[in-house]
Design an enzyme around this catalytic site. Structure first.
Site, PDB file in Angstrom:
ATOM      1  N   SER A  83       9.536   4.016 -14.545  1.00  0.00           N
ATOM      2  CA  SER A  83       8.232   3.978 -14.337  1.00  0.00           C
ATOM      3  C   SER A  83       8.016   4.109 -12.988  1.00  0.00           C
ATOM      4  CB  SER A  83       7.878   2.398 -14.623  1.00  0.00           C
ATOM      5  OG  SER A  83       6.456   2.208 -14.859  1.00  0.00           O
ATOM      6  N   ASP A 275       6.556   6.758 -25.624  1.00  0.00           N
ATOM      7  CA  ASP A 275       5.806   6.180 -24.494  1.00  0.00           C
ATOM      8  C   ASP A 275       4.591   7.035 -24.177  1.00  0.00           C
ATOM      9  OD1 ASP A 275       4.706   4.956 -21.987  1.00  0.00           O
ATOM     10  OD2 ASP A 275       6.059   5.939 -20.874  1.00  0.00           O
ATOM     11  N   HIS A 332       8.679   2.944 -23.125  1.00  0.00           N
ATOM     12  CA  HIS A 332       8.382   3.299 -21.630  1.00  0.00           C
ATOM     13  C   HIS A 332       9.477   2.606 -20.954  1.00  0.00           C
ATOM     14  CE1 HIS A 332       6.286   3.882 -17.775  1.00  0.00           C
ATOM     15  NE2 HIS A 332       6.406   2.646 -17.461  1.00  0.00           N
TER      16      HIS A 332
END
Length: 358
Positions: A83, A275, A332
């Site tokens: 991320s 994601d 994600h």
């Protein structure tokens, strides 16, 4: 953010079938200060946290750790994260090299990383459309009238206002997607509720209370970990104030990845393919563009890879130094939703081998 691993394998306290510490000695660093159990005794410190401070603090941690455990100093070092660690990991790796510290850094591995804000955010529209979450007409508006990078600059408080035209597109796309889809895992359960009036903090939705949160807030666990709760009543997965993210989120870190590859550091990037927030569409295009810029030849053409007898995802390798892979069914945070496939990818990365093709 995850730092490490340090090879070869070592004894660990925590193991399960798909733990990455089955393949490497792992260090997990909670950063910046304020995340997890990490803290600063100086409250004013939190006002000035940014990417540069985070990288500097993480380098200081590595220096202190190697000083305390010198036997690991010559082990191969890989730095990994997901991320927003698309900023943290490359920047730390660059600082390690520029510092002249002999940490035997070999490579970085980043998952669903924020590398270039506009490209990553605008890819959401294509992802939503390709997965049937928005209509053709709304997708057309996102390419002609307003795009998701504009919308997300407003959502994340980078921009103070949104034009009436953009706001209309935002509401139209939100209405079509509905309130029962998690943008960080479009195949996941109903854990996300979109509010048209309430703007959300950067990556707030990924900070959901789960078993880890409950476990690490048990007093007996905190005592065993010698955790000190300074300035915070409990362990928190994400930084409580996202303001520091917003200062640097729009600064492209793909340029730092380029610098690392030019310096001879191996870079591998993966995307959980479910994601939408930082989707494979944007990441793949950024890596393809970087490979062309560096004039790297494709050594493994785009193909699927396997975990046991199942398709684990798709991959492409450029030279022997830059690679991209998807994790099929991954969110994600792909290791949470697809632990077996993520471990297979991690193992191949450590060994410097292409992902298995059968």
């Amino acid at each position: 953010m995850e730092h490490g691993p340090f090879r070869p394998r070592g004894n660990t306290l925590f193991r399960n079938k798909h733990s990455w510490n089955r393949e490497a000695n792992m260090l997990y660093v909670e950063s910046p200060a304020g995340v997890g159990f990490s803290y600063s005794r100086n409250k004013s410190f939190y006002d000035d946290i940014n990417d540069e401070v985070t990288a500097r603090d993480n380098l200081a941690f590595l220096e202190g750790w190697f000083m305390k455990f010198p036997k690991y100093r010559n082990r191969e070092l890989f730095i990994t994260g997901e991320s927003y660690a698309g900023h943290y990991v490359p920047q730390l790796a660059q600082l390690v090299i520029n510092s002249g510290k002999n940490f035997n850094l070999k490579g970085i591995l980043i998952g669903n990383p924020l590398l270039e804000f506009d490209t990553d955010m605008n890819a959401q529209g294509d992802f939503f459309w390709s997965h049937g979450l928005i209509s053709d007409s709304t997708h057309a508006l996102l390419t002609s009238t307003c795009n998701y990078s504009q919308i997300m600059r407003w959502v994340y408080n980078i921009s103070e206002s949104l034009s009436p035209e953009c706001y209309e597109v935002y509401n139209k796309s939100a209405g079509e997607i509905g309130g029962s889809v998690d943008p960080f895992d479009v195949l996941g359960s109903n854990v996300y509720h979109r509010g048209k009036e309430k703007k959300k903090d950067l990556f707030e939705e990924v900070c959901l209370t789960d078993e880890v949160d409950v476990y690490l807030n048990r007093k007996d666990v905190q005592k065993s970990l010698h955790a000190q709760l300074v300035g915070t009543p409990n362990w928190t997965l994400c930084y409580p104030d996202s303001a520091h993210f917003l200062k640097d989120a729009v600064i492209p870190s793909i340029k730092v990845v380029e610098w690392l590859v030019r310096s001879g550091i191996r870079a591998s990037v993966y995307s959980g393919d479910q994601d939408s927030r930082i989707s494979l569409i944007g990441t793949r295009s950024l890596l393809e563009g970087l490979a062309k810029k560096l004039k790297l030849k494709t050594t493994v053409p785009y193909r699927n890879w396997f975990e046991k007898k199942q398709v684990g995802g798709w991959t492409q390798v450029y030279g022997d130094i830059l690679s991209f892979a998807t994790i099929r069914g991954g969110s994600h945070t792909a290791p949470i939703s697809q632990p077996a496939r993520s471990l297979a990818l991690f193992t191949a990365f450590l060994e410097g081998k292409p992902l298995p093709d059968a």
